[in-house]
Design an enzyme around this catalytic site. Sequence first.
Site, PDB file in Angstrom:
ATOM      1  N   LYS A 100      53.343  -5.037  45.312  1.00  0.00           N
ATOM      2  CA  LYS A 100      52.518  -4.344  45.578  1.00  0.00           C
ATOM      3  C   LYS A 100      51.956  -4.503  47.104  1.00  0.00           C
ATOM      4  CE  LYS A 100      48.672  -5.766  43.168  1.00  0.00           C
ATOM      5  NZ  LYS A 100      47.473  -6.651  42.621  1.00  0.00           N
ATOM      6  N   LYS A 158      50.283 -16.092  44.364  1.00  0.00           N
ATOM      7  CA  LYS A 158      49.023 -16.043  43.305  1.00  0.00           C
ATOM      8  C   LYS A 158      48.971 -17.615  43.124  1.00  0.00           C
ATOM      9  CE  LYS A 158      46.418 -13.146  41.420  1.00  0.00           C
ATOM     10  NZ  LYS A 158      46.110 -11.745  42.064  1.00  0.00           N
ATOM     11  N   GLY A 163      40.451 -13.813  46.406  1.00  0.00           N
ATOM     12  CA  GLY A 163      39.868 -13.927  44.989  1.00  0.00           C
ATOM     13  C   GLY A 163      40.660 -13.210  43.856  1.00  0.00           C
ATOM     14  N   ASP A 164      40.118 -13.378  42.868  1.00  0.00           N
ATOM     15  CA  ASP A 164      40.846 -12.696  41.526  1.00  0.00           C
ATOM     16  C   ASP A 164      39.678 -13.072  40.477  1.00  0.00           C
ATOM     17  OD1 ASP A 164      43.498 -11.184  40.566  1.00  0.00           O
ATOM     18  OD2 ASP A 164      42.831 -12.602  38.921  1.00  0.00           O
ATOM     19  N   THR A 169      39.140  -2.773  45.892  1.00  0.00           N
ATOM     20  CA  THR A 169      40.022  -2.748  44.784  1.00  0.00           C
ATOM     21  C   THR A 169      39.576  -1.393  43.674  1.00  0.00           C
ATOM     22  OG1 THR A 169      40.666  -5.108  45.069  1.00  0.00           O
ATOM     23  CG2 THR A 169      41.265  -4.037  42.833  1.00  0.00           C
ATOM     24  N   ASN A 178      34.105  -7.476  39.324  1.00  0.00           N
ATOM     25  CA  ASN A 178      34.352  -6.835  40.780  1.00  0.00           C
ATOM     26  C   ASN A 178      35.158  -5.524  40.733  1.00  0.00           C
ATOM     27  OD1 ASN A 178      36.495  -6.753  43.322  1.00  0.00           O
ATOM     28  ND2 ASN A 178      34.451  -7.258  44.038  1.00  0.00           N
ATOM     29  N   SER A 198      42.475  -6.654  52.243  1.00  0.00           N
ATOM     30  CA  SER A 198      42.592  -8.090  52.674  1.00  0.00           C
ATOM     31  C   SER A 198      43.635  -8.249  54.027  1.00  0.00           C
ATOM     32  CB  SER A 198      43.297  -9.054  51.608  1.00  0.00           C
ATOM     33  OG  SER A 198      42.206  -9.380  50.758  1.00  0.00           O
TER      34      SER A 198
HETATM   35  P1  NDP Z   1      36.078 -10.666  37.788  1.00  0.00           P
HETATM   36  O1  NDP Z   1      36.044 -12.159  37.478  1.00  0.00           O
HETATM   37  O2  NDP Z   1      35.258 -10.047  38.802  1.00  0.00           O
HETATM   38  O3  NDP Z   1      35.810  -9.782  36.357  1.00  0.00           O
HETATM   39  C1  NDP Z   1      36.638  -9.796  35.264  1.00  0.00           C
HETATM   40  C2  NDP Z   1      36.035  -8.956  34.384  1.00  0.00           C
HETATM   41  O4  NDP Z   1      37.032  -8.920  33.266  1.00  0.00           O
HETATM   42  C3  NDP Z   1      34.891  -9.541  33.633  1.00  0.00           C
HETATM   43  O5  NDP Z   1      34.221  -8.693  33.081  1.00  0.00           O
HETATM   44  C4  NDP Z   1      35.589 -10.563  32.307  1.00  0.00           C
HETATM   45  O6  NDP Z   1      34.731 -10.495  31.288  1.00  0.00           O
HETATM   46  C5  NDP Z   1      36.711  -9.565  32.036  1.00  0.00           C
HETATM   47  N1  NDP Z   1      37.698 -10.513  31.597  1.00  0.00           N
HETATM   48  C6  NDP Z   1      38.443 -11.160  32.251  1.00  0.00           C
HETATM   49  N2  NDP Z   1      39.390 -11.941  31.236  1.00  0.00           N
HETATM   50  C7  NDP Z   1      39.275 -11.389  30.201  1.00  0.00           C
HETATM   51  C8  NDP Z   1      39.805 -11.667  28.889  1.00  0.00           C
HETATM   52  N3  NDP Z   1      40.961 -12.390  28.671  1.00  0.00           N
HETATM   53  N4  NDP Z   1      39.317 -10.494  27.963  1.00  0.00           N
HETATM   54  C9  NDP Z   1      38.524  -9.543  27.984  1.00  0.00           C
HETATM   55  N5  NDP Z   1      37.880  -9.577  29.118  1.00  0.00           N
HETATM   56  C10 NDP Z   1      38.263 -10.412  30.274  1.00  0.00           C
HETATM   57  O7  NDP Z   1      37.513 -10.164  38.258  1.00  0.00           O
HETATM   58  P2  NDP Z   1      37.989  -8.991  38.732  1.00  0.00           P
HETATM   59  O8  NDP Z   1      37.336  -7.679  38.954  1.00  0.00           O
HETATM   60  O9  NDP Z   1      38.389  -9.461  40.396  1.00  0.00           O
HETATM   61  O10 NDP Z   1      39.555  -8.793  38.566  1.00  0.00           O
HETATM   62  C11 NDP Z   1      39.875  -7.864  37.188  1.00  0.00           C
HETATM   63  C12 NDP Z   1      41.223  -7.565  37.144  1.00  0.00           C
HETATM   64  O11 NDP Z   1      41.496  -6.807  38.329  1.00  0.00           O
HETATM   65  C13 NDP Z   1      42.103  -8.657  36.990  1.00  0.00           C
HETATM   66  O12 NDP Z   1      43.365  -8.321  36.355  1.00  0.00           O
HETATM   67  C14 NDP Z   1      42.674  -8.895  38.433  1.00  0.00           C
HETATM   68  O13 NDP Z   1      43.833  -9.463  38.571  1.00  0.00           O
HETATM   69  C15 NDP Z   1      42.784  -7.597  38.977  1.00  0.00           C
HETATM   70  N6  NDP Z   1      42.629  -7.483  40.605  1.00  0.00           N
HETATM   71  C16 NDP Z   1      41.681  -7.866  41.136  1.00  0.00           C
HETATM   72  C17 NDP Z   1      41.479  -7.568  42.457  1.00  0.00           C
HETATM   73  C18 NDP Z   1      40.204  -8.053  43.467  1.00  0.00           C
HETATM   74  O14 NDP Z   1      40.332  -7.978  44.601  1.00  0.00           O
HETATM   75  N7  NDP Z   1      39.464  -8.877  42.664  1.00  0.00           N
HETATM   76  C19 NDP Z   1      42.646  -6.790  43.522  1.00  0.00           C
HETATM   77  C20 NDP Z   1      43.790  -6.433  42.588  1.00  0.00           C
HETATM   78  C21 NDP Z   1      43.730  -6.813  41.139  1.00  0.00           C
HETATM   79  P3  NDP Z   1      34.055 -12.191  30.957  1.00  0.00           P
HETATM   80  O15 NDP Z   1      33.135 -12.336  32.185  1.00  0.00           O
HETATM   81  O16 NDP Z   1      33.713 -12.037  29.665  1.00  0.00           O
HETATM   82  O17 NDP Z   1      35.202 -13.223  31.233  1.00  0.00           O
HETATM   83  O1  2IT Z   2      45.828  -9.062  42.673  1.00  0.00           O
HETATM   84  C1  2IT Z   2      45.511  -8.931  43.753  1.00  0.00           C
HETATM   85  O2  2IT Z   2      46.094  -8.020  44.362  1.00  0.00           O
HETATM   86  C2  2IT Z   2      44.324  -9.481  44.172  1.00  0.00           C
HETATM   87  N1  2IT Z   2      43.752 -10.123  43.347  1.00  0.00           N
HETATM   88  C3  2IT Z   2      43.838  -9.551  45.718  1.00  0.00           C
HETATM   89  C4  2IT Z   2      44.753 -10.264  46.564  1.00  0.00           C
HETATM   90  C5  2IT Z   2      44.300 -10.591  47.935  1.00  0.00           C
HETATM   91  O3  2IT Z   2      44.759 -11.380  48.593  1.00  0.00           O
HETATM   92  O4  2IT Z   2      43.463  -9.780  48.266  1.00  0.00           O
END
Ligand code: NDP
Ligand code: 2IT
Length: 448
Positions: A117, A129, A168-169, A212, A243, A381
């Site tokens: 990525k 990670k 974050g993640d 994202t 997020n 980032s």
């Molecule tokens: P958040 O913690 O902000 O939100 C996660 C969301 O997904 C929540 O609604 C959560 O529900 C739900 N969730 C998490 N785990 C599970 C599960 N096992 N089953 C069902 N629902 C689940 O995380 P992000 O929005 O940052 O991340 C979401 C996805 O995006 C992830 O796969 C992450 O790796 C990916 N991502 C994030 C980036 C970023 O910049 N933040 C960048 C690129 C990818 P609940 O609150 O009930 O747990």
């Molecule tokens: O999965 C991803 O790309 C992230 N959680 C963001 C990583 C980053 O360094 O901004």
Amino acid sequence: MNKTAEYLERFLNGVKKRNPGETEFQQAVSEVASTIFPYIADKPIYHKMQIMERMAEPDRVIMFRVPWTDDKGNIRNQRGYRVQFNNSIGPYKGGLRFHPSVNLSVLKFLGYEQTFKNSLTGLPMGGAKGGSDFNPKGKTDNEVMRFCQSFMVELHRHIGEDTDVPAGDIGVGAREIGYLFGMYKRIENRFVGVLTGKGIEFGGSKIRTEATGYGAVYFMENMLQRVGDSIDGKTVAISGSGNVATYAVEKVNHLGGKVVTLSDSSGFVHDPEGIDANKLEYVLDLKNVRRGRIKEYADEFNSATFHEGRPWIVPCALALPCATQNEINEEEAKTLLKNGCIGVSEGANMPTELAGIDAFQQAKILYAPSKAANAGGVAVSGLEMSQNSSRVSWKEDDLDNLLKETMLNIHDSCVEYGNEAGHINYLAGANIAGFVKVAEAMLSFGHT
Ligand code: NDP
Ligand code: 2IT
């Protein structure tokens, strides 16, 4: 069996043997390898130099104990990790995940994906990670702070602005990054861009919070525009309510689409009237301030209903999985197709199981794999790192334009490498375009 299939099978058997029980990691490698082996079939140097084998082995894995004290005075123990996967094209870069499901397999799959990525973004960033099995749900701010501080007491010695820059993640947002950065600064007595996703007041970049989700929607719009279509007027199903999901909703709304679902780990809400800007405000407050459950949305708005399970049974033209890995199985993929879904853009990392991907690919819909679709977050980032090292702060509009440009460049790289007689195989395109840069760098280094 032809030679390529034979090499692929031998390689995947090796990966399984070396990483027993790590099903998520094996899945991520298998998805990539199925497209890379045909590409390198006539490039013996990659085989001779064992590029795919070396790319499937992290540079190093750091595992550590994270002791912390809860509000009742109990001493608690969590496990912390940083998987530094590959720094061939830049310092290690990738998020931190705090979730009870975190284990080595999950973080290795994420670090492996991150390497491809980050390469796709065009910026100089390697892949990594990290995280912990700590569950922030139900914890007080003070408990989260103490956990983050203890986590950083160990992590600080492994990271640095030119070495490894976490972000974050899942479970790690603005609050956690603040606590982590505060502790790093205190231990090291250095104010540097060692984390991204920081608050704007202390070196964060505008648009990083949104990047994202916005990026995944820009990618969808790019795919649609290529075939003379657009998001405008389309019904969109989104999973998650964190997020990525919330800012995906905002951008779909900007572009004239109608989002009818959001979810969390307890179930999903279906709002046929659409989640407009006011309702999204409610979700942002619910999730970021009150830290409540998505079910409350259906109690608040009469137009919505709450259901257990995942949202993919709701008819939609476009689907954006934005929660977690393996949240669309084969049956759900087929249900989406049956209900008329023509495009999938993966905001989450590896949200579709391999059999689900096959269903999308066979149906030849617009399918954007996560390493392309959600690269906007890490791309901004990367821009935060640049701003920090030159001690400047760019304007919101400029950053949004850079994000748009990056997503379009990634889209066009997928088209370049994934063009199969007019049909774009975005999966192959993303994997190959990501692979080429890292592989060339590794060739230049010899067998390091
Ligand atoms: P958040 O913690 O902000 O939100 C996660 C969301 O997904 C929540 O609604 C959560 O529900 C739900 N969730 C998490 N785990 C599970 C599960 N096992 N089953 C069902 N629902 C689940 O995380 P992000 O929005 O940052 O991340 C979401 C996805 O995006 C992830 O796969 C992450 O790796 C990916 N991502 C994030 C980036 C970023 O910049 N933040 C960048 C690129 C990818 P609940 O609150 O009930 O747990
Ligand atoms: O999965 C991803 O790309 C992230 N959680 C963001 C990583 C980053 O360094 O901004």
